[in-house]
Design an enzyme around this catalytic site. Structure first.
Site, mmCIF file in Angstrom:
data_model
loop_
_atom_site.group_PDB
_atom_site.id
_atom_site.type_symbol
_atom_site.label_atom_id
_atom_site.label_comp_id
_atom_site.label_asym_id
_atom_site.label_seq_id
_atom_site.Cartn_x
_atom_site.Cartn_y
_atom_site.Cartn_z
ATOM 1 N N ASN A 141 0.874 -1.177 0.000
ATOM 2 C CA ASN A 141 0.000 0.000 0.000
ATOM 3 C C ASN A 141 0.911 1.227 0.000
ATOM 4 O O ASN A 141 1.439 1.594 1.035
ATOM 5 C CB ASN A 141 -0.911 -0.013 1.241
ATOM 6 C CG ASN A 141 -1.754 1.246 1.328
ATOM 7 O OD1 ASN A 141 -1.820 2.030 0.375
ATOM 8 N ND2 ASN A 141 -2.408 1.442 2.463
ATOM 9 N N LYS A 187 0.122 4.212 -0.357
ATOM 10 C CA LYS A 187 -0.519 5.429 0.171
ATOM 11 C C LYS A 187 -0.259 6.573 -0.819
ATOM 12 O O LYS A 187 -0.200 6.329 -2.027
ATOM 13 C CB LYS A 187 -0.037 5.711 1.592
ATOM 14 C CG LYS A 187 -0.197 4.469 2.482
ATOM 15 C CD LYS A 187 -0.010 4.715 3.930
ATOM 16 C CE LYS A 187 -0.203 3.410 4.697
ATOM 17 N NZ LYS A 187 -0.120 3.571 6.134
ATOM 18 N N HIS A 198 -9.518 1.372 4.910
ATOM 19 C CA HIS A 198 -8.233 1.603 5.586
ATOM 20 C C HIS A 198 -8.446 2.594 6.726
ATOM 21 O O HIS A 198 -9.246 3.528 6.601
ATOM 22 C CB HIS A 198 -7.200 2.125 4.586
ATOM 23 C CG HIS A 198 -5.819 2.125 5.152
ATOM 24 N ND1 HIS A 198 -5.384 3.108 6.012
ATOM 25 C CD2 HIS A 198 -4.804 1.241 5.038
ATOM 26 C CE1 HIS A 198 -4.143 2.825 6.385
ATOM 27 N NE2 HIS A 198 -3.766 1.689 5.808
ATOM 28 N N GLU A 226 -6.819 5.028 7.665
ATOM 29 C CA GLU A 226 -6.608 6.439 7.299
ATOM 30 C C GLU A 226 -7.850 6.998 6.606
ATOM 31 O O GLU A 226 -8.173 8.180 6.763
ATOM 32 C CB GLU A 226 -5.347 6.568 6.424
ATOM 33 C CG GLU A 226 -4.092 6.410 7.273
ATOM 34 C CD GLU A 226 -2.891 5.817 6.562
ATOM 35 O OE1 GLU A 226 -2.850 5.805 5.321
ATOM 36 O OE2 GLU A 226 -1.977 5.348 7.275
ATOM 37 N N GLU A 249 -5.455 -4.334 10.842
ATOM 38 C CA GLU A 249 -4.443 -3.278 10.991
ATOM 39 C C GLU A 249 -4.736 -2.481 12.254
ATOM 40 O O GLU A 249 -5.562 -1.550 12.212
ATOM 41 C CB GLU A 249 -4.472 -2.342 9.778
ATOM 42 C CG GLU A 249 -4.109 -3.010 8.472
ATOM 43 C CD GLU A 249 -3.485 -2.016 7.495
ATOM 44 O OE1 GLU A 249 -2.430 -2.336 6.947
ATOM 45 O OE2 GLU A 249 -4.035 -0.918 7.312
ATOM 46 N N GLY A 303 2.573 2.888 10.852
ATOM 47 C CA GLY A 303 3.524 3.983 10.671
ATOM 48 C C GLY A 303 4.216 4.419 11.947
ATOM 49 O O GLY A 303 4.876 5.441 11.982
ATOM 50 N N SER A 351 3.450 -1.583 10.559
ATOM 51 C CA SER A 351 4.898 -1.605 10.765
ATOM 52 C C SER A 351 5.532 -2.958 10.436
ATOM 53 O O SER A 351 6.498 -3.373 11.075
ATOM 54 C CB SER A 351 5.249 -1.169 12.197
ATOM 55 O OG SER A 351 4.826 0.168 12.421
HETATM 56 P P1 13P Z 1 3.058 0.832 7.803
HETATM 57 O O1 13P Z 1 3.564 -0.477 7.250
HETATM 58 O O2 13P Z 1 3.789 2.038 7.275
HETATM 59 O O3 13P Z 1 2.926 0.803 9.290
HETATM 60 O O4 13P Z 1 1.562 0.997 7.225
HETATM 61 C C1 13P Z 1 0.680 -0.059 7.372
HETATM 62 C C2 13P Z 1 -0.510 0.232 6.564
HETATM 63 O O5 13P Z 1 -1.276 1.126 6.860
HETATM 64 C C3 13P Z 1 -0.704 -0.565 5.346
HETATM 65 O O6 13P Z 1 -1.974 -0.364 4.812
#
Ligand code: 13P
Length: 250
Positions: free
Chosen positions: A9, A11, A94, A96, A166, A172, A212
């Site tokens: 992903n 982003k 997601h 976010e 997640e 992150g 992460s």
């Molecule tokens: P990270 O791997 O940067 O923690 O992000 C995870 C994520 O949100 C994948 O969709």
């Protein structure tokens, strides 16, 4: 019995140059892996990445989609359009999107229905905040996220989709949930799906972990019985690290 799946992903990252360098560097490194791999770039790069992935087994995914098929919805992109661009997987819900853009459990369920209507594979993200975890509400929150999907789509809701757990606090942050914490939630998700859609649907459901995941911790996480793959953010932007994660699948 379940194939493993590793999803990048990206982003809101990438550029025409980055995308080309990344894909050309990644493909030879994962030539031999026995795992399904998906890359989800931003919408505007889907067609470019689709072309770059031509002649490879890596599939194209998108990070979001609209509920509607077309019409006066400025700035939105429908699942129909995504399919037109060669997309096979679509991430919905997601954290976010839920947290920063106010997507409710019900809206996420409607997006999942839109993805299924196009015969694309939805990757449904669920997960709790740190506040939820500290208050002992992990199963309640995730149960509600799953129930919204079950209510909207009926008994077949979890057929032919992927679920990704997640935990918001692990995204992150460098904080990874322990394999035991992830296993507990994944077992709960599988039980929910079994109760709702039957044991066969639950047994074949791929449940990914995201939060992460990196080149160092992937192998331990992916060795767990109920962790069928990973949804990778930051580490999916480095071809070397992402290749190691793909190769970590036992
Ligand atoms: P990270 O791997 O940067 O923690 O992000 C995870 C994520 O949100 C994948 O969709």
């Amino acid at each position: 019995m379940r194939r493993s799946l590793v999803v990048a992903n990206w982003k809101m990252n990438g550029s025409e140059t980055f995308n080309q360098v990344f894909v050309e560097s990644l493909l030879p490194k994962i030539d031999e892996v026995n795992v399904d791999v998906v890359i989800c770039p931003p919408f505007v790069y889907l067609s470019q990445v689709d072309e770059l992935l031509d002649n490879s087994d890596v599939q194209l995914g998108a990070q979001n989609c609209a509920v509607e098929v077309n019409g006066a919805f400025t700035g939105e992109v429908s699942a129909t359009m995504l399919r037109d661009c060669g997309v096979r997987y679509v991430i919905v819900g997601h954290s976010e999107r839920r947290g920063l853009y106010g997507e409710s459990d019900e809206l996420v369920a409607a997006k999942l229905a839109a993805v299924k209507a196009e015969h694309l594979t939805a990757i449904l993200c669920v997960g709790e905040t740190l506040e939820d975890r500290d208050a002992g509400r992990v199963l309640e929150v995730i149960g509600h996220q799953l129930q919204a999907v079950a209510n909207m789509l009926g008994r077949d809701a979890f057929n032919d989709i992927v679920v990704s757990y997640e935990p918001v606090w692990a995204i992150g942050t460098g904080l990874t949930a322990t394999p035991e914490q992830v296993e507990e939630v994944h077992r709960m998700i599988r039980q929910f799906v079994s109760d709702h859609g039957g044991a066969e649907c639950a047994a074949k459901l791929q449940i990914l972990y995201g939060g992460s995941v990196n080149a160092n911790n992937a192998a331990t996480l992916l060795a767990q019985e109920n962790i069928d793959g990973a949804l990778v953010g930051g580490a999916s932007l480095k071809a070397d690290d992402f290749a190691v994660i793909c190769k970590s699948v036992g």
